[in-house]
Structures are given as C-alpha cells and as structure tokens.
Scaffold this active site. Structure first.
Site, PDB file in Angstrom:
ATOM      1  N   LYS A  34       0.845  -1.200   0.000  1.00  0.00           N
ATOM      2  CA  LYS A  34       0.000   0.000   0.000  1.00  0.00           C
ATOM      3  C   LYS A  34       0.879   1.248   0.000  1.00  0.00           C
ATOM      4  O   LYS A  34       2.086   1.156   0.276  1.00  0.00           O
ATOM      5  CB  LYS A  34      -0.916  -0.006   1.232  1.00  0.00           C
ATOM      6  N   ARG A 120     -10.806   0.471  15.362  1.00  0.00           N
ATOM      7  CA  ARG A 120     -10.856   1.218  14.105  1.00  0.00           C
ATOM      8  C   ARG A 120     -11.844   0.477  13.226  1.00  0.00           C
ATOM      9  O   ARG A 120     -12.986   0.292  13.600  1.00  0.00           O
ATOM     10  CB  ARG A 120      -9.437   1.265  13.512  1.00  0.00           C
ATOM     11  N   TYR A 233      15.154  30.186   6.888  1.00  0.00           N
ATOM     12  CA  TYR A 233      14.032  30.924   7.477  1.00  0.00           C
ATOM     13  C   TYR A 233      14.131  30.950   8.992  1.00  0.00           C
ATOM     14  O   TYR A 233      14.540  29.959   9.610  1.00  0.00           O
ATOM     15  CB  TYR A 233      12.701  30.243   7.132  1.00  0.00           C
ATOM     16  N   MET A 280      11.175  24.495   1.722  1.00  0.00           N
ATOM     17  CA  MET A 280      10.399  23.642   0.811  1.00  0.00           C
ATOM     18  C   MET A 280      11.295  22.924  -0.183  1.00  0.00           C
ATOM     19  O   MET A 280      11.079  21.753  -0.492  1.00  0.00           O
ATOM     20  CB  MET A 280       9.348  24.488   0.073  1.00  0.00           C
TER      21      MET A 280
HETATM   22  C1  LIG Z   1      -0.458  -1.788   6.789  1.00  0.00           C
HETATM   23  C2  LIG Z   1      -1.047  -3.053   7.276  1.00  0.00           C
HETATM   24  C3  LIG Z   1      -0.236  -4.170   7.537  1.00  0.00           C
HETATM   25  C4  LIG Z   1       1.275  -4.146   7.439  1.00  0.00           C
HETATM   26  O1  LIG Z   1       1.846  -3.651   8.630  1.00  0.00           O
HETATM   27  P1  LIG Z   1       3.433  -3.571   8.840  1.00  0.00           P
HETATM   28  O2  LIG Z   1       3.588  -3.110  10.228  1.00  0.00           O
HETATM   29  O3  LIG Z   1       3.933  -2.577   7.838  1.00  0.00           O
HETATM   30  O4  LIG Z   1       3.957  -4.936   8.577  1.00  0.00           O
HETATM   31  C5  LIG Z   1      -0.865  -5.340   7.926  1.00  0.00           C
HETATM   32  N1  LIG Z   1      -2.204  -5.406   8.054  1.00  0.00           N
HETATM   33  C6  LIG Z   1      -3.007  -4.350   7.827  1.00  0.00           C
HETATM   34  C7  LIG Z   1      -4.484  -4.484   7.997  1.00  0.00           C
HETATM   35  C8  LIG Z   1      -2.458  -3.137   7.437  1.00  0.00           C
HETATM   36  O5  LIG Z   1      -3.269  -2.084   7.232  1.00  0.00           O
END
Ligand SMILES: *Cc1c(COP(=O)(O)O)cnc(C)c1O
Length: 338
Positions: A34, A120, A233, A280
């Site tokens: 992801k 969640r 800055y 930036m």
């Molecule tokens: C992102 C995610 C993972 C992976 O987690 P890591 O700590 O990067 O291994 C596993 N399960 C779910 C549901 C996630 O959203």
C-alpha cells in the site's frame, strides 16, 4: 544529476522477503504494498516480493489495487481498506479481493475483519460467513511493544473464528510475525519489514533485515558564513565563527521534513548536521571545511538510516518512508539488484 536520486535495491527486498518466508514457516507471507509500497514503488516491489516467495499482495484502496492489476495480471491482490459500492464493481472486474467490516458484497472473494481491540475498522461480532468469504482477519494495535495486549486480541480472534477454521485466518503484521510465533496462523501481512525497515524503530539488522531505499543528493552550493550571519528561514542557525555550509537542493516538498533540522546526513561519507530550517526546496548542512560543489550527499542510506531520522523528527520510519516524494518527478528513481 537530478535534484536528488532515490535508489531501490530490489536484491535487498528479495532477501528480506526470503528471510520472512523462512521465519513464517508454514504460513504464507503476503506482501503489503500500500501507499506505493511505503514509497518504494508498488509494482516493482510487489513483483519482486512474489518472485521471492510472497503469495499475495495487499493494498489499502481499490484505486491502488486497480493500478497494480494493470501492471501485474496474475497475483492475488487484497484490498485492506474500505471500498464504496461503486468500487466493489470495479474490484470485481479487476479480480481483487476485499476486506469487509459490515455488509458482504456478492460474487467477489471477501475477508471479514473483526475488531478485537484496534478500535478502528472491523465488526465487533463476527457474522456468519457467506460462501464467498475466503478469509478472516484482525489487526493488532500494539504488536511493536505491548505483546500482552496482542495476546489478548489473538485469544479473542481465535475464540470468535474457531467454528470457521477452514477459512484462511490472518492477523500478523511485520512486528507480530517477528515477535509472536503463535500469531502466524495461515498467512502474515508484512509491510515495513520487506522494505528492510524496523517495525520496532531499531537497527533493522537486529531482525535480519536490509534497508531497500537510499536517497542521495549533492552540494548544489558551498559558501562561508561569517559570525552573526544565518542560514534559512527564522534564522534558527546563526554562525558564531566563520563556517562553511553547503546547500542541498532537497526540502520538505521532496519529503525531507521540516522537523529533520538537526539530524545528520553524510557529506562525502562524513556525518554533518542539518542546520537552520529545512525549507520547501532546500536545506543547509554544516561542513567540516570547504568542499567542492557537487560533493555527494547521502540523506538516507548506510550510516544514516530512516529509524534515526524518525527518532529525530519525533515520528516513525513508516511516516518518513511514505512521505518521500516519488510522484512529481522531483527525485529520480533508479532500481538495481544487489
Ligand atoms: C499496513 C497493514 C499491515 C502491514 O503492517 P506492517 O507493520 O507494515 O507490517 C498489515 N495489516 C493491515 C491491515 C495493514 O493495514
């Protein structure tokens, strides 16, 4: 050279996945790609992970899944996040699998998500799986530090899913895979570890992992500032003696965050402090002396790992890695196999 260059070592990624496959034993490793593979490039990393023994890829959104399917026609792709009704139809056409926390859509493989303590997504009570349900899952809130709470979540999950143990049950992220053998179940969902980053914010080598990403730039300008003169800055750095500084053409818009002021980068392999305020498009480093323009600067790499930068910025390597800008063409991205 470009303003900066991000190098992705797919050989290191392959070795990390092979190591995790070995640790996982009889359970499958699913590679989590992801957020563009945590900033590393989803298609290349996904393909390499599959070649190294991963059995499926996980993304967060249907849009990510559709983009990945265009590059990789064959593998299982599981969408971990929520999907809208319109997306379900697109996901079906692209042969994606969905994670569901409420109504089960028809005619698409589905994983039911149970909330066992993450607070969640996920259903509080498991509903009876339809025939298109292929997996049951939960997600841990504390796998990187509080293993007692992980065990509580695991017990709740195992109790709730016991009648459906013929389905693929998967709960572990990278940290749980590495620390809690009983959480491996049928498959583990590994993200951070396949990129050679530590889920515990420690030295990745402690867990047999090698960083995949390094980030290089150069001194675009070298100059001497006199006592009382400042850099950047807000005049957060003011020279007290004649000081050589270098300007690196990378800033927070590239993903080199503003709170990395004070961290260390390597200039010609020498540790040097980032001084003044990261802006930036540029930041300044304090040099040991006059150095030629064009001198090599390592922002992330051996000796300057993301874990150390993250501690400095009060965050975690996950956030820094996903924040490194790869979409706008500011940085050049190169791949190699070591
Ligand atoms: C992102 C995610 C993972 C992976 O987690 P890591 O700590 O990067 O291994 C596993 N399960 C779910 C549901 C996630 O959203």
């Amino acid at each position: 050279m470009a303003r900066s260059e991000i190098t992705i070592d797919l050989g290191a990624l392959r070795r990390n996945v092979k190591h995790l496959v070995e640790v996982a034993g009889s359970s499958e490793v699913w590679a989590v790609v992801k957020a563009n593979a945590y900033g590393h490039g989803a298609a290349d990393c996904g393909d390499t992970a599959l070649g190294a023994g991963a059995k499926a890829l996980c993304v967060a959104t249907v849009a990510e899944g559709l983009a990945l399917r265009r590059e990789l026609p064959d593998p299982r792709i599981i969408v971990l996040g929520r999907s809208s009704n319109r997306e379900v139809a697109q996901a079906r056409d692209a042969r994606l699998e969905l994670v569901v926390s409420d109504d089960i859509p028809a005619e698409i493989p589905v994983h039911l998500k149970l909330d066992t303590g993450m607070g969640r997504w996920g259903m509080s009570e498991l509903i009876t799986p339809d025939h298109n349900v292929v997996g049951l899952m939960t997600h841990f809130a504390t796998a990187d530090d509080d293993l007692d709470f992980v065990r509580t979540q695991l017990e709740r999950f195992l109790a709730a899913t016991e009648p459906h143990r013929h389905l693929t049950r998967h709960v572990a992220n990278s940290a749980a895979l590495l620390r809690l053998p009983e959480a491996r179940l049928d498959a583990v969902r590994c993200g951070i570890a396949i990129y050679g980053l530590s889920p515990f914010q420690r030295d990745p080598a402690d867990d047999g992992l090698e960083p995949v990403l390094s980030w290089q730039s150069e001194l675009a300008l070298v100059k001497q500032v006199q006592p009382g003169e400042s850099a950047g800055y807000g005049r957060r750095f003011v020279a007290t003696e004649p000081t050589w500084i270098g300007i690196v053409p990378v800033g927070y818009a590239d993903g080199f965050r503003r709170d990395l002021t004070g961290t260390t980068v390597l200039v010609a392999d020498e540790p040097c402090h980032v001084i003044g305020t990261v802006s930036m498009d540029a930041f300044a480093v304090q040099l040991p002396g006059r150095l030629p323009q064009g001198t090599h600067v390592t922002l992330v790499g051996p000796g300057v790992p993301l874990e150390v930068h993250a501690r400095h910025a009060g965050t975690i390597n996950y956030e820094l890695a996903t924040g490194i800008e790869t979409g706008s063409g500011r940085a050049r991205r190169t791949l190699f196999y070591s």
